[in-house]
Scaffold this active site. Sequence first.
Site, PDB file in Angstrom:
ATOM      1  CE1 TYR A  52      -2.716  -3.363   1.312  1.00 40.16           C
ATOM      2  CE2 TYR A  52      -4.340  -1.664   0.860  1.00 40.16           C
ATOM      3  CZ  TYR A  52      -4.027  -2.993   1.059  1.00 40.16           C
ATOM      4  OH  TYR A  52      -5.017  -3.943   0.993  1.00 40.16           O
ATOM      5  CD  GLU A  53      -1.190   5.897  -2.500  1.00 43.66           C
ATOM      6  OE1 GLU A  53      -0.804   5.758  -3.657  1.00 43.66           O
ATOM      7  OE2 GLU A  53      -2.144   6.634  -2.201  1.00 43.66           O
ATOM      8  CB  SER A  54       0.387   4.030   3.877  1.00 46.29           C
ATOM      9  OG  SER A  54       0.164   2.634   3.926  1.00 46.29           O
TER      10      SER A  54
END
Lengths: 255, 255, 284, 284
Positions: A52-54
């Site tokens: 996930y881009e987090s």
Amino acid sequence: MSEPGFTPDEMMTIAASRALKNDDVCFVGIGAPSAACNVARLTHAPDITLIYESGTIGTAPDVLPLSIGDGELCDTAVTTVSVPEMFRYWLQGGRITIGFLGAAQLDRFGNINTTVIGDYQAPKTRLPGGGGAPEIAAASGEIFITMKQSLRGMVEKIDFYTSFGHGDGGDHRERLGIDTKGPTMLITDLAIWRPEPESNEFAVVSLHPGVSRDDVQANCGWTVKFADNIEETPPPTDLELQTLRDLKARTKAAH
Amino acid sequence: MSEPGFTPDEMMTIAASRALKNDDVCFVGIGAPSAACNVARLTHAPDITLIYESGTIGTAPDVLPLSIGDGELCDTAVTTVSVPEMFRYWLQGGRITIGFLGAAQLDRFGNINTTVIGDYQAPKTRLPGGGGAPEIAAASGEIFITMKQSLRGMVEKIDFYTSFGHGDGGDHRERLGIDTKGPTMLITDLAIWRPEPESNEFAVVSLHPGVSRDDVQANCGWTVKFADNIEETPPPTDLELQTLRDLKARTKAAH
Amino acid sequence: MATFQSLPDAVSENLHDGDTVAFEGFTHLIPHAAAHEVIRQGITDLTVVRMTPDVIYDQLIGVGLVKKMIFSYAGNPGVGLLRRMRDAVEKGWPRTLELEEHSHAAMANAYEAGAAGLPLAVLRGYRGVDYSKVNDNIKSITCPFSGETLAAVPSVQPDVTFIHAQKADRKGNVLIEGILGVQKEAVLAARRSVVTVEEIVDDLDAHPNACLLPHWTVTAICTVPGGAHPSYAHGYYVRDNANYIAWDRISSDRDTFLAWMDEHVINATPQEFAGRVEELRTQA
Amino acid sequence: MATFQSLPDAVSENLHDGDTVAFEGFTHLIPHAAAHEVIRQGITDLTVVRMTPDVIYDQLIGVGLVKKMIFSYAGNPGVGLLRRMRDAVEKGWPRTLELEEHSHAAMANAYEAGAAGLPLAVLRGYRGVDYSKVNDNIKSITCPFSGETLAAVPSVQPDVTFIHAQKADRKGNVLIEGILGVQKEAVLAARRSVVTVEEIVDDLDAHPNACLLPHWTVTAICTVPGGAHPSYAHGYYVRDNANYIAWDRISSDRDTFLAWMDEHVINATPQEFAGRVEELRTQA
């Protein structure tokens, strides 16, 4: 349509999950992509790497996150890196095999708009914008797109190029120096589409159970192409459906 | 010279340690700089931040490291970052107040050579090279140089510009767009030197106890300038000397 | 996907004559066992890359396997010069050595850019110094916003990177702790990577933001306890400073060097490293 | 050197009308309490920067304090659009809002470049898309080695960055754990920084390679337990998803919004955040 025992939304998610392989490294967005990726992980692709881009790498959430930065993603991740590192080493570094994108507007070549409806300077609707999508679309090995079909969403011409698909079609990516495959699959609530070999225009290759060609065309703003041999998408198996529904139930209980 | 009760080397290290302030953030090299910085920390500057290029920030080693990457540095650090981060966020980011450099060859304007003696392509002596020095010299707020004086080391013209000091003197740094102060102090085993206001040529401002002007000139390859008012460096205090000797004894026992 | 295999197999399958190779480690975790295996296999005409080439590069150069070195500081840390490297540069023995010399800042940025998949690194560097006169790979770009001229160097993207790490889990996820150097970047920048580890564990027990290489980013993992000696592995054994100091004498003479290499490298095995760190474990 | 002070003092001393300010947080650790204090003090004509402007930027915009926003994704994560921001963009209420729009990759690189003291960030980005048609701050450079054209954006270097972190020690060293976002970069890129923390502790008990901001990199530290609510603080309390969902309704109408702001922000204090997370602590 008769009662098929599953919703079009469930069929879409499950069809998307089937396209994922055990050794894929997926850049996951929120919503249908997240559900599809986690169904894949919980069924046929237990070792799939979800990113996930987090910054969470190798997550295995028990419930679906509401946002791309929920604590569950970090708790279950192999490791969590900073966001600059995520975009530099992991996405731009060419380590993602599949990028999953949704769309507010989509055209027949897989170009996506999630920025504005109408003119950018005086928009009819200001949408959230691209986030990670512009570079996900260019740097991932290939792109899967999931969206519910509608005349408003699948349009002849998008109002803003947020993410580049196949541009005007053909070898447009190549001409821009983009060496990844771009959109190779579109999974809607009605059908599975793939780009045709030469033109790279999406054509329907599989209709979901109970869906007709007319249904697809009635919910698409461009004249739909159909492949020569159209298959029927196998309906969800009991395991797939149960896995998805359990996941959604756990998610609903959690949020 | 009579017996002063301390060596020239000890005087050099202690003189250097006195130039450091409690709120300095020092980029520390191995050897005399490391000893000077740690004596400062153990005497008048307990809160000084010592940074080694191996990524250790805020170290407080009990013994002097043999290398810039000894485990002791990490064990006692506030945090340890990767080397790319060290050079990007911490050095280039402009967070270092004092960079400490040594030299194989030094000229009167504080330019340093640690690369080769002789011609680069066919050197008489191949030295280790610059390591972090070229960017330490440009990015630190100011530069302190420590070295033992010798005719071989302090030369009219260095063979290779490894680190830029004041170049040809005057506003040469400014003309290259370098907005830091550069070398503001040279601490040798014989004297303390500072750049003269206009020319930025090093001039002796303080002679260590028992050292004459002739001693300084006899061990320097250029014609030495002396400031108008030359002081005598205060001899090491008992605390300074004891702190340095204890540190060296602990170090010797450890390695 | 990481393959678990022996060090000899990992070396022979991944490193070939003429390759560009990095053995990274910043004082901490230097992959000595891997370099010694390369020497035993005689893989040659290498372009070796490293910020701080020290004893193992002195050894690789001294036995004639190195064609070119890309580096920023070539010394025996805290001790002195690299005598085999000097002999190659100054006297061409046992062969000439091409140098591509950078600063640490440039090399660190070049590895970072390699990991990030970029062709170049941009930094505020090399101002007023002579490096660009002797290195064609130092160029510049102009910032289109500020007009500032900044240094540019090509990214480092080795064919193979070798590193030593503390541990891996059974899936092949690798953990590095303590002084990190540029090892993560060196692995991510490389086409292939070989990681020697102190041990394989069931659970890495890692902090969420620890320096970790997921198993699918690593080509091969080899268990070689003590494999960093005389460098150290934080939490396992300390640095063998006496050994580094001794190297200065061993490397000072060609014959002494070759005899030492015969005894300690050519006629040795990776398994012997465990014994070399035995007494250094208690201080860790 | 970090000063320990109250949030009202830290805000009034560090943020001024017309400043460029970042309130960073990536879903995790969003500095809600700090933004609310800014709203109470009515500091205006701000240029606000953030990768993922969400509820607090909707609030800052809705009360008319924002002149310009530099951003890459403006949404209520997992819920929908930002209705106050839409109202400003589409209808100019309560004032017009200038937008400088980027992608996440560009913004993340721009913060990184800001922390690194560079005037620009270089990335392989924006290929084939329309961003550069509406944003003059997207330019390009040519790699002098490969000839490749790469995107360039100016670095982000705010006047002030606000972040929320888990804890600080008594010297002012700040620890961030879990999802890190771009907070470290945002603080290091800024001229001044204000950090709200859950608590001050004697010993951070941090992993050697944890994400830590040394005390001398931070301007002010304010203890505000619950200060990230309805965002979360890993290890302290979970995300208040219901609150985010409720915002969609509250923000849908100007009067409802203003009434809610009066009650929950204008007539509230930083101390009230602790109570808001009381029930969310048990799940953390």
